[in-house]
Design a protein around this motif. Sequence first.
Motif, mmCIF file in Angstrom:
data_model
loop_
_atom_site.group_PDB
_atom_site.id
_atom_site.type_symbol
_atom_site.label_atom_id
_atom_site.label_comp_id
_atom_site.label_asym_id
_atom_site.label_seq_id
_atom_site.Cartn_x
_atom_site.Cartn_y
_atom_site.Cartn_z
ATOM 1 N N ALA A 20 -73.314 84.711 -42.703
ATOM 2 C CA ALA A 20 -74.606 85.378 -42.812
ATOM 3 C C ALA A 20 -74.846 86.177 -41.537
ATOM 4 O O ALA A 20 -74.809 85.623 -40.428
ATOM 5 C CB ALA A 20 -75.723 84.350 -43.018
ATOM 6 N N ARG A 21 -75.089 87.477 -41.685
ATOM 7 C CA ARG A 21 -75.265 88.356 -40.533
ATOM 8 C C ARG A 21 -76.626 88.140 -39.886
ATOM 9 O O ARG A 21 -77.656 88.133 -40.555
ATOM 10 C CB ARG A 21 -75.114 89.818 -40.958
ATOM 11 C CG ARG A 21 -75.214 90.817 -39.803
ATOM 12 C CD ARG A 21 -75.305 92.233 -40.358
ATOM 13 N NE ARG A 21 -74.110 92.587 -41.094
ATOM 14 C CZ ARG A 21 -73.038 93.150 -40.539
ATOM 15 N NH1 ARG A 21 -73.029 93.411 -39.239
ATOM 16 N NH2 ARG A 21 -71.995 93.464 -41.269
ATOM 17 N N LYS A 22 -76.621 87.963 -38.578
ATOM 18 C CA LYS A 22 -77.839 87.907 -37.784
ATOM 19 C C LYS A 22 -77.673 88.885 -36.618
ATOM 20 O O LYS A 22 -76.592 89.399 -36.373
ATOM 21 C CB LYS A 22 -78.089 86.492 -37.246
ATOM 22 C CG LYS A 22 -78.253 85.434 -38.324
ATOM 23 C CD LYS A 22 -79.523 85.632 -39.123
ATOM 24 C CE LYS A 22 -79.701 84.548 -40.174
ATOM 25 N NZ LYS A 22 -80.930 84.732 -40.970
ATOM 26 N N GLN A 23 -78.747 89.134 -35.888
ATOM 27 C CA GLN A 23 -78.653 90.062 -34.768
ATOM 28 C C GLN A 23 -77.772 89.474 -33.666
ATOM 29 O O GLN A 23 -78.090 88.458 -33.068
ATOM 30 C CB GLN A 23 -80.041 90.368 -34.203
ATOM 31 C CG GLN A 23 -80.025 91.437 -33.111
ATOM 32 C CD GLN A 23 -81.425 91.853 -32.691
ATOM 33 O OE1 GLN A 23 -82.404 91.351 -33.213
ATOM 34 N NE2 GLN A 23 -81.506 92.773 -31.752
ATOM 35 N N GLY A 24 -76.632 90.124 -33.419
ATOM 36 C CA GLY A 24 -75.733 89.703 -32.360
ATOM 37 C C GLY A 24 -74.845 88.521 -32.696
ATOM 38 O O GLY A 24 -74.086 88.061 -31.835
ATOM 39 N N CYS A 25 -74.925 88.006 -33.926
ATOM 40 C CA CYS A 25 -74.142 86.817 -34.268
ATOM 41 C C CYS A 25 -73.959 86.723 -35.776
ATOM 42 O O CYS A 25 -74.502 87.519 -36.540
ATOM 43 C CB CYS A 25 -74.809 85.555 -33.729
ATOM 44 S SG CYS A 25 -76.403 85.181 -34.517
ATOM 45 N N ARG A 26 -73.178 85.749 -36.178
ATOM 46 C CA ARG A 26 -73.020 85.404 -37.587
ATOM 47 C C ARG A 26 -73.224 83.897 -37.727
ATOM 48 O O ARG A 26 -72.788 83.126 -36.876
ATOM 49 C CB ARG A 26 -71.615 85.746 -38.115
ATOM 50 C CG ARG A 26 -71.231 87.191 -38.040
ATOM 51 C CD ARG A 26 -71.947 88.026 -39.102
ATOM 52 N NE ARG A 26 -71.343 89.334 -39.226
ATOM 53 C CZ ARG A 26 -71.535 90.342 -38.387
ATOM 54 N NH1 ARG A 26 -72.326 90.164 -37.338
ATOM 55 N NH2 ARG A 26 -70.955 91.517 -38.574
ATOM 56 N N ASN A 27 -73.859 83.487 -38.796
ATOM 57 C CA ASN A 27 -73.931 82.080 -39.151
ATOM 58 C C ASN A 27 -72.820 81.802 -40.161
ATOM 59 O O ASN A 27 -72.873 82.295 -41.295
ATOM 60 C CB ASN A 27 -75.290 81.716 -39.749
ATOM 61 C CG ASN A 27 -76.390 81.673 -38.709
ATOM 62 O OD1 ASN A 27 -76.147 81.342 -37.552
ATOM 63 N ND2 ASN A 27 -77.608 81.998 -39.102
ATOM 64 N N VAL A 28 -71.798 81.076 -39.736
ATOM 65 C CA VAL A 28 -70.721 80.692 -40.642
ATOM 66 C C VAL A 28 -71.186 79.429 -41.358
ATOM 67 O O VAL A 28 -71.547 78.438 -40.706
ATOM 68 C CB VAL A 28 -69.409 80.457 -39.879
ATOM 69 C CG1 VAL A 28 -68.271 80.179 -40.849
ATOM 70 C CG2 VAL A 28 -69.077 81.665 -39.016
ATOM 71 N N LYS A 29 -71.179 79.452 -42.703
ATOM 72 C CA LYS A 29 -71.829 78.395 -43.465
ATOM 73 C C LYS A 29 -70.920 77.834 -44.538
ATOM 74 O O LYS A 29 -70.116 78.556 -45.140
ATOM 75 C CB LYS A 29 -73.105 78.935 -44.122
ATOM 76 C CG LYS A 29 -74.101 79.563 -43.171
ATOM 77 C CD LYS A 29 -75.225 80.264 -43.894
ATOM 78 C CE LYS A 29 -76.131 79.306 -44.613
ATOM 79 N NZ LYS A 29 -77.292 80.000 -45.235
ATOM 80 N N VAL A 30 -71.066 76.547 -44.779
ATOM 81 C CA VAL A 30 -70.414 75.901 -45.914
ATOM 82 C C VAL A 30 -71.463 75.046 -46.614
ATOM 83 O O VAL A 30 -72.305 74.416 -45.959
ATOM 84 C CB VAL A 30 -69.206 75.047 -45.477
ATOM 85 C CG1 VAL A 30 -69.619 73.913 -44.546
ATOM 86 C CG2 VAL A 30 -68.473 74.486 -46.693
ATOM 87 N N TYR A 31 -71.430 75.047 -47.948
ATOM 88 C CA TYR A 31 -72.386 74.291 -48.747
ATOM 89 C C TYR A 31 -71.700 73.062 -49.339
ATOM 90 O O TYR A 31 -70.627 73.168 -49.931
ATOM 91 C CB TYR A 31 -72.946 75.162 -49.871
ATOM 92 C CG TYR A 31 -73.812 76.298 -49.394
ATOM 93 C CD1 TYR A 31 -75.198 76.166 -49.349
ATOM 94 C CD2 TYR A 31 -73.250 77.497 -48.976
ATOM 95 C CE1 TYR A 31 -76.003 77.198 -48.914
ATOM 96 C CE2 TYR A 31 -74.047 78.542 -48.535
ATOM 97 C CZ TYR A 31 -75.418 78.388 -48.503
ATOM 98 O OH TYR A 31 -76.212 79.422 -48.063
#
Length: 262
Positions: free
Chosen positions: A126-137
């Motif tokens: 998930a794109r955020k300002q200056g970073c990405r949230n790498v996610k697993v459900y």
Amino acid sequence: MKLHGTEVRLKALALLNAGARNADVGRLLGVPAGTVAYWRHQDRAERDECPGRHAPLCPRCDGRALDGAAYAYLLGLYLGDGHIIRYSGHRVPSLMITCADQWPGLMDECENAMRAVFPDNSVCRARKQGCRNVKVYSNHLPCLFPQHGPGRKHERRIALERWQREIVDAHPWSFVRGLVHSDGCRNINWTTRLVGGVRKRYEYPRYWFTNVSDDIRRLYTDTLDRLGVEWKECTRHGRSYNISVARRESVALMDAHIGPKY
């Protein structure tokens, strides 16, 4: 509301059964993608081919094999920059690791570890300002990360369970790598010394690890002790926050197994 006849529906099903995607079929025939998806579901139901409930097996609940090295690395990332959350609109909780855009290699390594530990689950960025949230459900995140709980990590006790300790003992460098990749860095420090009456500047590499949780810092330093890495605790504003590895032999060990972020 526009109604679509049997001829259009049958043409759509023929395209779907040939491997076309819902969106492509919808654009080709001028039918909403949701309608195409409904037709597909109806057709599968009539032929008793609807897929069953997606219920991936859990290493803790079902005895599925677990990639120990990938898990040790992901555990280190979680203890640093990760958290587990379940939004009200989501049926499944997610593990989220925040990775800075300046370290794309680290982001790839985080995603690869998630896919290795959860091979049957959805992983995304998930794109955020200056970073990405790498996610697993996964519904089994609390099983694999029992350190999850209400409040911030540094405000509650953090201790590994016996099975986690066995994995970390088997893959200590993977665990340290995850911790350093989340809350650590390798940088160049400098100092000055008088040599023959002349003050000279000396530079040397150093590893830092910064975390406000006493328990997480202790997990890090206990693992360093078992690996033969010398470390020193440094204070900030009178509080212990930083762990420094600066001795040449210990830095060489860290370089061999971790190295700078990339």
